[in-house]
Motif scaffolding. Sequence first.
Motif, PDB file in Angstrom:
ATOM      1  N   LYS A  47       0.732  -1.354   0.038  1.00  0.00           N
ATOM      2  CA  LYS A  47       0.001   0.027   0.112  1.00  0.00           C
ATOM      3  C   LYS A  47       0.789   1.294  -0.086  1.00  0.00           C
ATOM      4  CE  LYS A  47      -3.749   2.039   2.534  1.00  0.00           C
ATOM      5  NZ  LYS A  47      -4.729   1.961   3.712  1.00  0.00           N
ATOM      6  N   ILE A  48       0.438   2.279  -0.694  1.00  0.00           N
ATOM      7  CA  ILE A  48       1.126   3.544  -0.974  1.00  0.00           C
ATOM      8  C   ILE A  48       0.262   4.492  -0.142  1.00  0.00           C
ATOM      9  CG2 ILE A  48       2.242   5.446  -2.251  1.00  0.00           C
ATOM     10  CD1 ILE A  48       2.409   3.441  -4.615  1.00  0.00           C
ATOM     11  N   ASP A  49       0.722   5.245   1.056  1.00  0.00           N
ATOM     12  CA  ASP A  49       0.043   6.091   1.943  1.00  0.00           C
ATOM     13  C   ASP A  49       1.043   7.331   2.134  1.00  0.00           C
ATOM     14  OD1 ASP A  49      -1.746   7.460   3.270  1.00  0.00           O
ATOM     15  OD2 ASP A  49      -1.687   6.126   5.060  1.00  0.00           O
ATOM     16  N   PRO A  50       1.004   8.020   1.189  1.00  0.00           N
ATOM     17  CA  PRO A  50       2.021   9.182   0.978  1.00  0.00           C
ATOM     18  C   PRO A  50       1.723  10.450   1.928  1.00  0.00           C
ATOM     19  CG  PRO A  50       0.528   9.283  -0.863  1.00  0.00           C
ATOM     20  CD  PRO A  50       0.016   8.452  -0.102  1.00  0.00           C
ATOM     21  N   VAL A  88       2.630  16.212   0.315  1.00  0.00           N
ATOM     22  CA  VAL A  88       1.142  15.800   0.146  1.00  0.00           C
ATOM     23  C   VAL A  88       0.182  16.144   1.423  1.00  0.00           C
ATOM     24  CG1 VAL A  88      -0.425  13.554   0.059  1.00  0.00           C
ATOM     25  CG2 VAL A  88       1.707  13.843  -1.289  1.00  0.00           C
ATOM     26  N   SER A  89      -0.666  16.798   1.336  1.00  0.00           N
ATOM     27  CA  SER A  89      -1.557  17.263   2.418  1.00  0.00           C
ATOM     28  C   SER A  89      -2.689  16.497   2.678  1.00  0.00           C
ATOM     29  CB  SER A  89      -1.996  18.771   1.986  1.00  0.00           C
ATOM     30  OG  SER A  89      -2.690  18.887   0.794  1.00  0.00           O
ATOM     31  N   LYS A  90      -3.173  15.676   1.671  1.00  0.00           N
ATOM     32  CA  LYS A  90      -4.448  14.900   1.766  1.00  0.00           C
ATOM     33  C   LYS A  90      -4.201  13.689   0.934  1.00  0.00           C
ATOM     34  CE  LYS A  90      -9.368  14.782   1.722  1.00  0.00           C
ATOM     35  NZ  LYS A  90      -9.595  14.110   3.194  1.00  0.00           N
ATOM     36  N   VAL A  91      -4.445  12.686   1.441  1.00  0.00           N
ATOM     37  CA  VAL A  91      -4.677  11.372   0.786  1.00  0.00           C
ATOM     38  C   VAL A  91      -6.084  11.164   0.196  1.00  0.00           C
ATOM     39  CG1 VAL A  91      -4.325   8.769   0.478  1.00  0.00           C
ATOM     40  CG2 VAL A  91      -2.517  10.359   1.678  1.00  0.00           C
ATOM     41  N   VAL A  92      -6.547  11.235  -1.004  1.00  0.00           N
ATOM     42  CA  VAL A  92      -8.023  11.083  -1.412  1.00  0.00           C
ATOM     43  C   VAL A  92      -8.198   9.439  -1.401  1.00  0.00           C
ATOM     44  CG1 VAL A  92      -9.747  11.431  -3.186  1.00  0.00           C
ATOM     45  CG2 VAL A  92      -8.046  13.290  -2.404  1.00  0.00           C
ATOM     46  N   GLN A  93      -7.194   8.817  -2.144  1.00  0.00           N
ATOM     47  CA  GLN A  93      -7.187   7.530  -1.977  1.00  0.00           C
ATOM     48  C   GLN A  93      -6.069   6.832  -2.245  1.00  0.00           C
ATOM     49  OE1 GLN A  93      -8.290   5.479  -6.291  1.00  0.00           O
ATOM     50  NE2 GLN A  93     -10.294   4.894  -5.112  1.00  0.00           N
ATOM     51  N   SER A  94      -5.682   5.674  -1.596  1.00  0.00           N
ATOM     52  CA  SER A  94      -4.221   5.159  -1.528  1.00  0.00           C
ATOM     53  C   SER A  94      -3.940   4.403  -2.625  1.00  0.00           C
ATOM     54  CB  SER A  94      -4.321   4.030   0.008  1.00  0.00           C
ATOM     55  OG  SER A  94      -4.649   4.652   1.034  1.00  0.00           O
ATOM     56  N   GLY A  95      -2.584   4.638  -2.763  1.00  0.00           N
ATOM     57  CA  GLY A  95      -2.045   3.773  -4.179  1.00  0.00           C
ATOM     58  C   GLY A  95      -1.318   2.325  -3.569  1.00  0.00           C
ATOM     59  N   PRO A 148      -1.678   4.500  -8.965  1.00  0.00           N
ATOM     60  CA  PRO A 148      -0.997   5.762  -8.297  1.00  0.00           C
ATOM     61  C   PRO A 148      -1.933   6.310  -6.958  1.00  0.00           C
ATOM     62  CG  PRO A 148      -1.920   6.249 -10.260  1.00  0.00           C
ATOM     63  CD  PRO A 148      -1.997   4.763 -10.142  1.00  0.00           C
ATOM     64  N   ALA A 149      -1.575   6.777  -5.842  1.00  0.00           N
ATOM     65  CA  ALA A 149      -2.132   7.382  -4.826  1.00  0.00           C
ATOM     66  C   ALA A 149      -2.753   8.731  -5.376  1.00  0.00           C
ATOM     67  CB  ALA A 149      -1.516   7.591  -3.833  1.00  0.00           C
ATOM     68  N   LEU A 150      -4.216   8.981  -5.051  1.00  0.00           N
ATOM     69  CA  LEU A 150      -5.018  10.150  -5.440  1.00  0.00           C
ATOM     70  C   LEU A 150      -4.681  11.303  -4.282  1.00  0.00           C
ATOM     71  CD1 LEU A 150      -7.999   8.817  -7.108  1.00  0.00           C
ATOM     72  CD2 LEU A 150      -5.950   9.111  -8.142  1.00  0.00           C
ATOM     73  N   VAL A 151      -3.948  12.287  -4.562  1.00  0.00           N
ATOM     74  CA  VAL A 151      -3.644  13.012  -3.353  1.00  0.00           C
ATOM     75  C   VAL A 151      -3.777  14.483  -3.752  1.00  0.00           C
ATOM     76  CG1 VAL A 151      -1.591  11.576  -2.712  1.00  0.00           C
ATOM     77  CG2 VAL A 151      -1.240  13.386  -4.233  1.00  0.00           C
ATOM     78  N   GLY A 152      -4.038  15.217  -2.492  1.00  0.00           N
ATOM     79  CA  GLY A 152      -4.165  16.769  -2.786  1.00  0.00           C
ATOM     80  C   GLY A 152      -2.674  17.276  -2.370  1.00  0.00           C
ATOM     81  N   VAL A 153      -2.162  18.284  -3.009  1.00  0.00           N
ATOM     82  CA  VAL A 153      -0.838  18.771  -2.782  1.00  0.00           C
ATOM     83  C   VAL A 153      -1.009  20.156  -2.340  1.00  0.00           C
ATOM     84  CG1 VAL A 153       1.451  19.433  -3.929  1.00  0.00           C
ATOM     85  CG2 VAL A 153       0.029  17.499  -4.803  1.00  0.00           C
ATOM     86  N   SER A 154      -0.064  20.395  -1.116  1.00  0.00           N
ATOM     87  CA  SER A 154      -0.191  21.618  -0.470  1.00  0.00           C
ATOM     88  C   SER A 154       0.611  22.603  -1.270  1.00  0.00           C
ATOM     89  CB  SER A 154       0.669  21.581   0.981  1.00  0.00           C
ATOM     90  OG  SER A 154       0.859  22.842   1.424  1.00  0.00           O
ATOM     91  N   ALA A 155      -0.308  23.882  -1.247  1.00  0.00           N
ATOM     92  CA  ALA A 155       0.476  25.076  -1.685  1.00  0.00           C
ATOM     93  C   ALA A 155       1.234  25.893  -0.722  1.00  0.00           C
ATOM     94  CB  ALA A 155      -0.749  26.006  -2.593  1.00  0.00           C
TER      95      ALA A 155
END
Length: 205
Positions: A131-134, A160-167, A177-184
């Motif tokens: 599992k990828i949990d970034p 990575v600020s939020k993991v929407v779906q694990s990869g 791939p893990a679906l993520v939100g990225v911090s600005a």
Amino acid sequence: MTQNPAMEEPNPDTATNAPEQAPVIETTTESELARIEAERNDLKDKLLRTLADMENLRRRTEREISDAKAYAVTSFARDMLGSADNLRRALESVPESARVSMEAALSALIEGVELTERDLLKTLERHGVRKIDPQGEKFDPNLHQAMFEAPDPVTPKGLVSKVVQSGYKIGERVLRPALVGVSAGAPKPAVPPTDETGDGSTSGN
């Protein structure tokens, strides 16, 4: 009395030219040896190239066999990820506050779902699926797929600020791939209003 031709003395010119044939024979022999050595070197070079090609073929075959063993369950593992996602969604749908006050039967159900999820992940790991949990890691386009970028006062920019779906990975390859939100980064501070007159003068003068 007539002199016998067989008893005549050898012609000096003929006698002088006869020994000169030896260098011609020696030159021919050296040329033949040079040709043979060239053929030998060519055959040696071809043999070494053939051995190198055979070694490369052996290594490539071993690698392909190893990959076939490692990634044989790729399609099956990808199909199983949906089940893992559904178990995770079921657990996340129950808020922490509700777990404290829930009845024993519902608590046992939640524990059963958690146990099933852990067992499924362990089974996937035994077959090389991890599992990828970034969360909090640096964004990597090879492992993550950015869904959005948003300011975050806690998480530095580019992480990575939020993991929407694990990869998931299988071996060294990305299975999903893990679906993520990225911090600005932290939001920019508000700019104080400026004097619209711009002349720095004050009233009352």
